[in-house]
Scaffold this motif. Structure first.
Motif, short mmCIF file in Angstrom:
data_model
loop_
_atom_site.label_atom_id
_atom_site.label_comp_id
_atom_site.label_asym_id
_atom_site.label_seq_id
_atom_site.Cartn_x
_atom_site.Cartn_y
_atom_site.Cartn_z
N UNK A 1 0.80 -1.22 0.00
CA UNK A 1 0.00 0.00 0.00
C UNK A 1 0.84 1.28 0.00
N UNK A 2 1.89 1.27 -0.78
CA UNK A 2 2.68 2.48 -0.92
C UNK A 2 3.69 2.72 0.16
N UNK B 1 -4.54 -6.80 3.95
CA UNK B 1 -3.99 -5.47 3.77
C UNK B 1 -4.63 -4.48 4.74
N UNK B 2 -3.85 -3.49 5.12
CA UNK B 2 -4.32 -2.52 6.10
C UNK B 2 -3.65 -2.75 7.43
N UNK B 3 -3.66 -1.75 8.30
CA UNK B 3 -2.89 -1.84 9.56
C UNK B 3 -3.35 -3.01 10.43
N UNK B 4 -2.38 -3.84 10.82
CA UNK B 4 -2.65 -4.97 11.71
C UNK B 4 -2.05 -4.73 13.08
N UNK C 1 0.46 11.26 3.33
CA UNK C 1 -0.89 10.72 3.15
C UNK C 1 -0.84 9.61 2.10
N UNK C 2 -1.43 8.49 2.44
CA UNK C 2 -1.54 7.37 1.50
C UNK C 2 -3.03 7.09 1.30
N UNK D 1 -2.28 3.83 -5.84
CA UNK D 1 -1.69 4.34 -4.61
C UNK D 1 -1.28 5.79 -4.81
N UNK D 2 -1.94 6.67 -4.11
CA UNK D 2 -1.57 8.08 -4.13
C UNK D 2 -0.89 8.38 -2.80
#
Length: 698
Positions: free
Chosen positions: A110-111, A155-158, A555-556, A580-581
């Motif tokens: 995720x970037x 995906x994403x904070x664990x 910022x992601x 992904x920005x």
């Protein structure tokens, strides 16, 4: 000494498994896992996929993160010869090698770009964490297709479940199961650049006990000068399988890797010879090398205390010895001894309360890691190597966590979670050229990572979810204290400085995510996720001060689309798209894309069964809009490659041929701006490669 201790630990694991009685009333984490016929001509994933990466076995439609499950198919070994190729089938994840195509692969999620120095993805092997405590890195090239059955990504904070190594997500490697048909197999692959990979997998049952052993060997001379690779790995898994489906597993593995690292090239060097090794500042060809021995021993278990309460303990120990050569400005020897051990105890509760389905999990975990490290420069004549930096480091983690899933009504559920971590790092330097004995630096912090999510089953095949979570990432020992020294004649004698920054702050972030999933497992799975991270203190390299530093804010945000569809019974299409920005959100370069992060990535695959025994495969993969520098926004260059493959299965024998980069496209997979040379450096990718593979039931 530590090698002997780890060997003894492996022996203990074996003895415990052989002499222990079968575990009574054990609850299995994988009792509802799909059956994957990984070696047939037409692989099939049956209904009922259950993922375990969130500590609770949950149906895929009940997870509240973007979740992806990819079977690792040995029948596609020539088409996708390394595990990293399968990782790229999952949106949001990007695995790529900057040297030998079969060698070490960096993984970004995720970037979040680690540049081969750090990693933002927690990786586990059958429940045992693999990330080393020094950098957080994991070398995917250690693992063969023969050994791994499937990959699970969340995906994403664990951080709310797994701590700071899970800042960007989790990736689970699940080993092959003895219960699979034709488990006993041998494999052989021959490829470009004198590539050879061979493996043997054996297993069976002794009453209620399972055993399996896998041995693999890999050799590849590489397509560039000084890029040869050799790896060897052996793993033994012993388990007790209770009639209720539970398990007590002991795992022991040993691996050795020797990989020459050719390094990056300037634009002029690319134009002259893309296959050449890079050079140092004096124009000398690089001699960089990774030479590592790794040992792992672990025990995992699930024991049913009652039919509603399950205890799950995990214990492990890891040791790694490395003798590397690294070059920033000149070649340095880097020797490390890295030992870590840890464990956790969690309790799961699964029942109905007041008419509502409730799944809860809570527990404690801890890890201790010890690092011995030195950087040396070889002396002349009979002089011994002279240490530039030398020291010992420690990382200690203690944590408590809790989470759950509660169905408020049959189709609506909430999933709260929280974890509290105490993380302490300490480094004590010893006498060397630029370090002094007993000079000590340390950091410690206590961080709470809460998370709450809500989901709804809007149809039996469709679910939606939304979540908000806090996450953190402590700076690693490498970034804080143990980065390679840099030589410059402009500096006062002895002329070295370090890139490390002992005052780095931990990254903190808040993540917002929402998604929708459709799953008719017989024909279609589709997932669309949108995410937004607000980050403080993201770590980047500062070319002005020539050290690692924290960005003010970043910022992601992005989108991930996954589609896997079957048509006409023998045709399957797989789509993985990511946007992904990732931009700086403060300071002089506010709004600029973070370097090393492609804005667009895609991996599109089509598998067609011509007959029951004959398959054709094709994949198109690539990236768009990646920059080499936050400051200048110099582009790396977009690329897309095509791969083709075919496989035939007859009576337990599978033969396959694959071609990667069919059109021999010239492109670069990564790069950066070198402030010492004031030039951009590039990592070129190989041209057309061919692999022929055969595997057979034994």
């Amino acid at each position: 000494m530590l090698t002997n201790l780890m060997a003894f630990a492996c022996l203990v694991v074996t003895v415990l498994q052989i002499n222990s009685p079968a575990v009574a009333q054990v609850a299995s984490d994988t009792s509802q896992s799909p059956t994957i016929l990984a070696d047939s001509a037409n692989p099939v994933v049956l209904p009922g996929i259950v993922v375990t990466a969130d500590r609770m076995p949950l149906p895929l439609l009940s997870t509240t993160n973007a979740a992806y499950v990819v079977p690792v198919r040995l029948s596609q070994q020539s088409f996708r010869p390394v595990i990293a190729n399968f990782v790229n089938s999952m949106p949001g994840l990007r695995a790529y090698s900057t040297g030998n195509p079969w060698g070490q692969a960096a993984i970004d999620v995720r970037g979040f770009y680690g540049g081969g120095q750090s990693q933002y993805l927690l990786m586990t092997y059958d429940g045992i964490p693999l990330n080393d405590i020094s950098s957080g890195m994991v070398d995917l090239s250690d693992y063969s297709l023969l050994e791994v059955d499937r990959l699970e990504a969340l995906n994403g904070p664990a951080s709310a479940q797994y701590g700071d190594f899970g800042f960007g997500g989790t990736l689970t490697l699940l080993p092959a199961q003895v219960s699979h048909a034709n488990f006993n197999r041998g494999s052989l692959a021959l490829g470009s650049f004198d590539g050879v990979e061979a493996g043997l997998r054996l297993g069976g049952h002794l009453g209620s006990r399972d055993f399996q052993a896998t041995e693999s060997f890999k050799s590849n001379d590489g397509w560039r000068t000084h890029s040869a690779l050799k790896t060897q790995r052996a793993v033994v898994i012993l388990g007790n399988q209770a009639e209720s489906g539970g398990s007590l597993n002991g795992i022991c593995s040993y691996g050795h890797t020797r990989e020459q690292v050719p390094g990056p090239l300037t634009q002029d060097q690319l134009s002259a010879d893309r296959t050449a090794a890079g050079t140092d500042l004096m124009g000398n060809s690089l001699t960089d090398l990774r030479d590592r021995d790794k040992l792992l021993a672990g025990l995992t278990s699930s024991v049913a205390i009652t039919n509603k309460l399950t205890l799950k303990p995990v214990l492990y120990a890891k040791y790694e010895r490395s003798d590397d050569i690294v070059t920033i400005t000149n070649a340095l020897g880097h020797g490390t001894d890295l030992f870590s051990s840890g464990g956790e105890v969690s309790v799961r509760f699964d029942d109905s309360l007041f008419g509502h389905q409730v799944k809860l999990v809570g527990g404690f975990s801890g890890e201790y890691g010890h690092l011995e490290t030195d950087y040396t420069v070889a002396g002349s004549g009979n002089n011994a190597a002279e240490a530039i930096t030398r020291g010992t480091g420690k990382r200690e983690v203690a944590a408590a966590f809790a989470g759950g899933l509660i169905r408020l009504i049959p189709r609506l559920f909430v999933a709260p979670g929280v974890r509290i971590d105490y993380v302490k790092t300490r480094f004590e330097y010893k006498d060397a050229l630029i370090t002094r004995d007993r000079q000590a630096l340390s950091q410690s912090e206590t961080v709470a990572s809460p998370r709450v999510a809500v989901g709804a089953d809007i149809h039996e095949d469709i679910s939606v979810y939304a979540s908000v979570a806090k996450a953190f990432k402590s700076p690693t020992l490498v970034l804080l204290y143990d980065s390679p020294p840099v030589y410059s004649p402009m500096l006062p004698p002895p002329g070295y400085l370090t890139l490390s920054n002992g005052s780095l702050k931990s990254m903190r972030g808040t993540s917002y995510e929402a998604g929708i999933r459709f799953a008719n497992f017989k024909s279609l799975y589709a997932s669309l996720s949108a995410f937004w991270y607000q980050i403080r203190n993201e770590v980047e390299f500062d070319p002005v001060y020539f050290r690692y530093t924290n960005l003010g804010r970043s910022r992601h945000r992005g989108l991930e689309l996954a589609i896997s569809a079957t048509a006409l019974s023998r045709m399957r299409a797989d789509v993985a798209l990511s946007y992904n920005d990732a931009v700086s959100d403060s300071g002089e370069f506010k709004g600029n894309q973070v370097n090393g992060v492609p804005k667009y990535t895609y991996d599109l695959g089509l598998t067609c069964g011509v007959t029951k025994a004959w398959q054709l495969q094709t994949r198109i993969s690539g990236i768009g809009q990646q920059y080499l520098s936050l400051e200048t926004q110099q582009e790396l260059g977009d690329y897309a490659t095509v791969s083709l493959g075919t496989s035939v299965a007859v009576s337990g024998l599978n033969l396959s041929i694959g071609v990667q980069n069919v059109f021999d496209k010239l492109y670069n997979v990564d790069g950066y701006f070198d402030p010492m040379r004031q030039q951009y450096l590039y990592y070129p990718a190989p041209g057309r490669t061919v692999v022929v593979a055969v595997n057979s039931a034994i």
